[in-house]
Design a protein around this motif. Structure first.
Motif: not given
Length: 69
Positions: A30-56
């Protein structure tokens, strides 16, 4: 026993716009930003890993490029 508390990204520093992450009880991230703490993004670790690798790798750089025209 796993922890379910929010952890602040080390890249957030002391600025007011911080990113937080935690594992939930279902094994998802789960990820959230301090500016909008009630909004939470939920994802699978493998999906997040793919996102991070693509960003890098620069595969998402076009999303932050200024619009032309």
């Amino acid at each position: 026993m796993p922890t379910y508390t929010w952890q602040k990204s080390s890249y957030s520093g002391n600025a007011g716009n911080c990113v937080y992450v935690r594992n939930d009880r279902g094994g998802r991230l789960q990820l959230r930003e301090s500016d909008v703490p009630d909004t939470v993004l939920t994802t699978k670790p493998s999906t997040f890993d793919t996102f991070i690798r693509a960003a890098k790798a620069g595969a998402l750089d076009h999303l932050t490029a200024p619009a032309s025209g």
